[in-house]
Design a protein around this motif. Structure first.
Motif, PDB file in Angstrom:
ATOM      1  N   ALA A   1      -7.651 -10.769  -1.696  1.00  0.00           N
ATOM      2  CA  ALA A   1      -8.199  -9.572  -2.320  1.00  0.00           C
ATOM      3  C   ALA A   1      -9.687  -9.860  -2.573  1.00  0.00           C
ATOM      4  CB  ALA A   1      -7.476  -9.243  -3.623  1.00  0.00           C
ATOM      5  N   PRO A   2     -10.499  -8.812  -2.728  1.00  0.00           N
ATOM      6  CA  PRO A   2     -10.193  -7.388  -2.854  1.00  0.00           C
ATOM      7  C   PRO A   2     -10.209  -6.655  -1.505  1.00  0.00           C
ATOM      8  CG  PRO A   2     -12.516  -7.723  -3.279  1.00  0.00           C
ATOM      9  CD  PRO A   2     -11.931  -9.097  -3.017  1.00  0.00           C
ATOM     10  N   VAL A   3      -9.644  -5.446  -1.511  1.00  0.00           N
ATOM     11  CA  VAL A   3      -9.718  -4.553  -0.351  1.00  0.00           C
ATOM     12  C   VAL A   3     -10.993  -3.722  -0.481  1.00  0.00           C
ATOM     13  CG1 VAL A   3      -8.661  -2.573   0.806  1.00  0.00           C
ATOM     14  CG2 VAL A   3      -7.234  -4.461  -0.008  1.00  0.00           C
ATOM     15  N   LEU A   4     -11.866  -3.832   0.509  1.00  0.00           N
ATOM     16  CA  LEU A   4     -13.159  -3.142   0.470  1.00  0.00           C
ATOM     17  C   LEU A   4     -13.241  -2.006   1.487  1.00  0.00           C
ATOM     18  CD1 LEU A   4     -15.634  -6.137  -0.047  1.00  0.00           C
ATOM     19  CD2 LEU A   4     -14.438  -4.750  -1.743  1.00  0.00           C
ATOM     20  N   ASP A   5     -12.097  -1.560   1.989  1.00  0.00           N
ATOM     21  CA  ASP A   5     -12.086  -0.427   2.899  1.00  0.00           C
ATOM     22  C   ASP A   5     -12.495   0.839   2.142  1.00  0.00           C
ATOM     23  OD1 ASP A   5     -10.975  -1.644   5.365  1.00  0.00           O
ATOM     24  OD2 ASP A   5      -9.267  -2.056   4.072  1.00  0.00           O
ATOM     25  N   VAL A   6     -13.458   1.560   2.666  1.00  0.00           N
ATOM     26  CA  VAL A   6     -13.917   2.801   2.050  1.00  0.00           C
ATOM     27  C   VAL A   6     -12.976   3.931   2.466  1.00  0.00           C
ATOM     28  CG1 VAL A   6     -15.833   4.433   1.845  1.00  0.00           C
ATOM     29  CG2 VAL A   6     -16.295   1.975   2.105  1.00  0.00           C
ATOM     30  N   ILE A   7     -12.437   4.652   1.499  1.00  0.00           N
ATOM     31  CA  ILE A   7     -11.453   5.691   1.787  1.00  0.00           C
ATOM     32  C   ILE A   7     -12.082   6.775   2.652  1.00  0.00           C
ATOM     33  CG2 ILE A   7      -9.986   7.485   0.783  1.00  0.00           C
ATOM     34  CD1 ILE A   7      -9.805   5.654  -1.723  1.00  0.00           C
TER      35      ILE A   7
ATOM     36  N   LEU B   1     -12.174 -11.024   1.412  1.00  0.00           N
ATOM     37  CA  LEU B   1     -12.527  -9.618   1.586  1.00  0.00           C
ATOM     38  C   LEU B   1     -11.668  -9.006   2.682  1.00  0.00           C
ATOM     39  CD1 LEU B   1     -16.426  -9.947   1.516  1.00  0.00           C
ATOM     40  CD2 LEU B   1     -14.821  -9.869  -0.410  1.00  0.00           C
ATOM     41  N   LYS B   2     -11.054  -7.868   2.389  1.00  0.00           N
ATOM     42  CA  LYS B   2     -10.158  -7.190   3.321  1.00  0.00           C
ATOM     43  C   LYS B   2     -10.608  -5.737   3.452  1.00  0.00           C
ATOM     44  CE  LYS B   2      -5.773  -7.860   2.198  1.00  0.00           C
ATOM     45  NZ  LYS B   2      -4.558  -8.045   1.354  1.00  0.00           N
ATOM     46  N   HIS B   3     -10.485  -5.166   4.615  1.00  0.00           N
ATOM     47  CA  HIS B   3     -10.160  -5.742   5.917  1.00  0.00           C
ATOM     48  C   HIS B   3     -11.362  -5.449   6.785  1.00  0.00           C
ATOM     49  CE1 HIS B   3      -6.344  -4.380   4.019  1.00  0.00           C
ATOM     50  NE2 HIS B   3      -5.837  -5.494   4.492  1.00  0.00           N
ATOM     51  N   PHE B   4     -12.064  -6.470   7.215  1.00  0.00           N
ATOM     52  CA  PHE B   4     -13.330  -6.302   7.916  1.00  0.00           C
ATOM     53  C   PHE B   4     -13.074  -5.968   9.376  1.00  0.00           C
ATOM     54  CE2 PHE B   4     -17.135  -7.922  10.099  1.00  0.00           C
ATOM     55  CZ  PHE B   4     -18.094  -7.190   9.424  1.00  0.00           C
ATOM     56  N   ALA B   5     -13.440  -4.775   9.749  1.00  0.00           N
ATOM     57  CA  ALA B   5     -13.903  -3.597   9.027  1.00  0.00           C
ATOM     58  C   ALA B   5     -13.432  -2.381   9.804  1.00  0.00           C
ATOM     59  CB  ALA B   5     -15.416  -3.586   8.886  1.00  0.00           C
ATOM     60  N   GLY B   6     -13.537  -1.214   9.151  1.00  0.00           N
ATOM     61  CA  GLY B   6     -13.226   0.046   9.792  1.00  0.00           C
ATOM     62  C   GLY B   6     -11.789   0.488   9.680  1.00  0.00           C
ATOM     63  N   TYR B   7     -10.934  -0.317   9.063  1.00  0.00           N
ATOM     64  CA  TYR B   7      -9.490  -0.066   9.027  1.00  0.00           C
ATOM     65  C   TYR B   7      -9.171   1.322   8.462  1.00  0.00           C
ATOM     66  CZ  TYR B   7      -4.588  -1.699   8.344  1.00  0.00           C
ATOM     67  OH  TYR B   7      -3.228  -1.887   8.381  1.00  0.00           O
ATOM     68  N   SER B   8      -9.896   1.730   7.404  1.00  0.00           N
ATOM     69  CA  SER B   8      -9.576   2.977   6.707  1.00  0.00           C
ATOM     70  C   SER B   8      -9.961   4.219   7.490  1.00  0.00           C
ATOM     71  CB  SER B   8     -10.286   3.005   5.347  1.00  0.00           C
ATOM     72  OG  SER B   8     -11.683   2.821   5.510  1.00  0.00           O
ATOM     73  N   ALA B   9     -10.676   4.055   8.600  1.00  0.00           N
ATOM     74  CA  ALA B   9     -11.107   5.202   9.404  1.00  0.00           C
ATOM     75  C   ALA B   9     -10.143   5.474  10.556  1.00  0.00           C
ATOM     76  CB  ALA B   9     -12.518   4.970   9.945  1.00  0.00           C
ATOM     77  N   SER B  10      -8.906   5.017  10.426  1.00  0.00           N
ATOM     78  CA  SER B  10      -7.942   5.192  11.505  1.00  0.00           C
ATOM     79  C   SER B  10      -7.665   6.670  11.751  1.00  0.00           C
ATOM     80  CB  SER B  10      -6.636   4.463  11.167  1.00  0.00           C
ATOM     81  OG  SER B  10      -6.076   4.973   9.969  1.00  0.00           O
ATOM     82  N   ARG B  11      -7.430   7.020  12.995  1.00  0.00           N
ATOM     83  CA  ARG B  11      -7.226   8.419  13.372  1.00  0.00           C
ATOM     84  C   ARG B  11      -6.020   9.022  12.661  1.00  0.00           C
ATOM     85  NH1 ARG B  11      -8.339   9.664  19.768  1.00  0.00           N
ATOM     86  NH2 ARG B  11     -10.613   9.631  19.664  1.00  0.00           N
ATOM     87  N   ALA B  12      -6.243  10.210  12.090  1.00  0.00           N
ATOM     88  CA  ALA B  12      -5.199  10.997  11.427  1.00  0.00           C
ATOM     89  C   ALA B  12      -4.544  10.250  10.268  1.00  0.00           C
ATOM     90  CB  ALA B  12      -4.136  11.454  12.429  1.00  0.00           C
ATOM     91  N   GLY B  13      -5.196   9.213   9.755  1.00  0.00           N
ATOM     92  CA  GLY B  13      -4.651   8.484   8.622  1.00  0.00           C
ATOM     93  C   GLY B  13      -3.425   7.663   8.949  1.00  0.00           C
TER      94      GLY B  13
END
Length: 774
Positions: free
Chosen positions: A173-179, A218-230
């Protein structure tokens, strides 16, 4: 007399490794290189893998059933071991007994292997140490809602102290993915939709954890939260500008300002390239651009997924070569792929120098942690209190600061003597207070019959304590996520006989389809799960005033409730003390002060959405489907009122300087309360489109009735930086609007002009807005 309060969310020095564990500069480097020179290829590879001692049926990682441990731990570790995976957090274990086992295992590594190097032990710690009977704090969305980095630092230090006492060295931790899209299940683990808020709060966590000698990851480097259609694991097609200006920013802050010692790669692929095999990100950005000198660890099974899911490798051996070349130093949780590295060197498919590079990073980390000198001849810990009064106090304060009052038609706070009907599937459920990475929902759910191990009052328990059990009635109404309406009649009758109905609805956090939110629990829509909205509608039809309490891990489309319920309270899995915090808000014992860290959506069809959108992201007359949220980022009500006046901003500021902004804040209501002063800006003209609003700084302020203070925010101009058309991050001259509000809406506004040459942003550029109260 002028009173100056401590700076909040400012560029405090990065937490260094404690003096007794810090490597001795050149001597330390010489030591790890000498050690590397004595290692066989088998001993090198052993330092690059983990081992996870688990039992059949325990599923706490994606596709875990596809992998198995072919050998026993003692055989696996005969040449040494890099990481021991989740020694305490895989199943409910007595910590005293487990610590005795762990000390013996480490002692055997020291005395029974040729080089005598102990293993690094890692654990999950997103909402507290994920272990049986350990304190469970609010989920990261609650940290974001609190806008209180100092309290997050305090929480993380308490977590770190527990971990260090048990011989745990690294926290995942922490998760730094931007919603980016609330349909994504892992929103539950994230802090906010604003990268600066994520960066400041996330770095605060890093500093707290590492102050106790435990390395943050630091998780998850990077871009994970921008996945298509959530969708979890879905492809990402973020452009390089969005990556640099939004998705990278929190990681950059946590590394450059927090000295984070470990990074975990993202599972995702970006424009067709899986991050686990992307040297441009794992080496080019992390190491060459930011100077990161810690270790990069794989997300669980992420290396093998290059073969199994991404299909860019023909087998695990090829996947291992690609990941190692890209910059993944350690494969977690086991060695499914990296154990093939020896054969790849033998056949000439891999240069052993790349193995040496990774091993040196692992040895440096173990030196920093004091592991190269550890003998484990001391007595293992006994009776460590993982849920002490200190833990409970921090959990209570953070929970109270994290509850958002979204709407209130003068029904809250509830006066004493009212008959209260408590209704809903989350009213009398301990698990409803916790996120998917809490021990209760992550592990204990797979061990039915085992006690929770910590005191967890439910909302029903807390409301009874707050208002008097004789005034509180109760009905479940329905489950979280079924179509069973058989409890509606009882709920309606219970509400009809009361003065007010408190409906507690929302999520159940789980993993891989076992919940309504959490890893692998994504949503096609953003309606309340199951028949919960129907339950609310049925109770509303009674005419009894309804206070809707949302216990969720994501924001839902509840615009209909904001206009029809007497009040709406949002709590993002507030932890073991969360029920008391909610009851306190209902009674007025707690004056709500939290602000939404993520917009409340109006519909799923407007997703993905962020308040950081350019003009065309708003909709308006150019489309019949506006994206306007039901409640905007930064919104939150109080039982008092605050006035912001006298905003002062310099007429001009140099592009390589800072903006000194002051605003007068007054509590104009009748009770004491906390305001979260939020400073926003907008770059009016730029060579690339810019957001219509951008959080530049914030400060939580406590004020007594009638009290006024001046808040001074010093904003480095780099807070307005962006990647230009050449993808160079710069600060450019031009006009900027600034405003302060209790949300992103404007209360008082001003403007300034940045003057001077275009200035490139470097690692030495300041990234933090500092604040003082006078």
């Amino acid at each position: 007399m002028t009173e100056v309060h401590a700076v909040v969310a400012g560029p405090a020095p990065a937490q260094a490794t404690p003096d007794h564990d810090r490597p001795d500069g050149r001597a330390g480097e010489a030591r790890v290189r000498e050690l590397l020179g004595r290692m066989t290829i088998e001993e090198k590879v052993a330092q690059l893998v983990g081992f996870w001692e688990k039992e059949d049926g325990e599923a706490v990682a994606p596709l875990q059933g596809e992998f198995g441990d072919a050998v026993k731990l003692e055989d696996f570790a005969r040449h040494g071991l890099g990481h021991l995976t989740r020694a305490y957090g895989t199943r409910p274990v007595d910590t005293t007994e487990r610590a005795a086992w762990l000390w013996k295992f480490q002692r055997d590594l020291v005395t029974g292997t040729r080089l005598g190097i102990p293993a690094l032990v890692h654990e999950e710690c997103l909402t507290g140490l994920s272990a049986w009977k350990a304190a469970t704090f609010p989920t990261p969305l609650g940290w974001g809602a609190a806008f209180d980095p100092e309290l997050v630092t305090e929480m993380a230090a308490a977590i770190g102290a527990s971990m260090r006492a048990l011989g745990i060295h690294q926290g995942l931790a922490p998760v730094l993915d931007v919603i980016q899209d609330p349909r994504w299940g892992r929103v539950d683990e994230c802090i906010a939709e604003d990268p600066y808020l994520v960066g400041t709060i996330g770095t605060a966590y890093v500093r707290g954890l590492q102050s106790e000698g435990v390395h943050a990851t630091l998780k998850h480097f990077a871009g994970y939260s921008a996945s298509r259609a959530g969708r979890n694991f879905a492809p990402v097609h973020a452009g390089p500008r969005e990556l640099a200006d939004v998705l990278f920013l929190p990681f950059e802050m946590a590394i450059l300002d927090g000295n984070a010692r470990s990074v975990m790669h993202s599972y995702t692929e970006i424009d067709g390239v899986p991050v686990a095999a992307d040297p441009a990100m794992l080496t080019g950005v992390l190491r060459d651009r930011w100077g990161f000198d810690g270790t990069v660890v794989s997300d669980y099974y992420g290396v093998a997924f290059l073969n199994l899911l991404h299909h860019i490798a023909a087998d695990n051996a090829e996947a291992a070569v690609q990941a190692l070349e890209a910059g993944v130093d350690v494969e977690l949780p086991t060695g499914d792929a990296y154990l093939t590295l020896r054969e790849s060197v033998r056949t000439g498919k891999l240069d052993e120098a790349l193995i040496d590079r990774a091993v040196l990073r692992v040895l440096r980390e173990k030196l920093e942690l004091g592991l190269l000198d550890a003998t484990f001849t001391d007595e293992p810990p006994q009776g460590v209190d993982l849920d002490s009064p200190e833990h409970r106090s921090i959990a209570r304060r953070l929970a109270e600061e994290s509850v958002v009052l979204v709407a209130n038609r003068e029904v809250l706070p509830l006066p004493a003597g009212r008959r209260v009907a408590v209704i809903g599937p989350n009213a009398d459920r301990q698990a409803a207070l916790f996120g998917c990475y809490s021990f209760l929902n992550h592990v204990l759910v797979q061990h039915p019959g085992v006690e929770t191990g910590i005191e967890v009052p439910t909302v029903l328990d807390a409301v009874r304590d707050e208002f008097g059990a004789d005034l509180v009635t109760w009905a479940g109404g329905c489950d979280v996520d079924t179509d069973d309406r058989s409890g509606f009649a009882e709920a309606v009758a219970t509400a009809s006989a009361a003065d007010v109905a408190v409906l507690v609805v929302g999520d159940h956090a789980g993993l891989f389809g076992r919940g309504t939110v959490g890893e692998g629990c994504d949503r096609e829509d953003l309606e309340l799960p199951g028949v919960q909205r129907e339950l609310v509608e049925a109770v509303l039809a009674t005419g009894t005033p309804v206070v809707l309490v949302l216990l969720t891990g994501r924001p839902y489309a509840v615009g209909w409730a904001l206009s029809r319920c007497a009040a709406v309270v949002q709590a993002f899995f507030p932890g073991e003390e969360g029920a008391g915090a909610i009851a306190g808000v209902l009674s007025g014992r707690v004056n709500p002060s939290a602000r939404l860290p993520v917009s409340l959506p109006r519909s799923a069809g407007a997703q993905p959405y962020s308040y950081l959108h350019p003009t065309l992201g708003e909709g308006s007359e150019v489309t019949n489907l506006p994206a306007t949220p039901a409640a905007e980022f930064g919104h939150g009500l109080s039982y008092t009122t605050f006035e912001h006046t006298g905003l002062t901003v310099p007429a001009t500021a140099p592009t390589d300087g800072a903006l000194r902004v002051t605003v007068r804040v007054t509590n104009t209501g009748g009770v004491a309360g906390d305001d979260v002063v939020q400073l926003y800006g907008r770059d009016l003209v730029a060579p690339v489109t810019r957001p219509v609003a951008q959080l530049l700084g914030y400060r939580r302020v406590h004020l007594e009735p009638g009290q006024s203070v001046t808040v001074e925010l010093t904003v480095p101009t780099t807070r307005l930086a962006f990647s230009d058309r050449t993808l160079t991050r710069v600060v450019e001259p031009g006009d900027v609007d600034l405003w302060v509000g209790t949300s992103m809406r404007r209360d008082t506004e001003a403007s300034t002009t940045l003057v001077g040459a275009t200035v490139p942003v470097t690692n030495d550029s300041p990234r933090w807005t500092t604040s003082e109260i006078r």
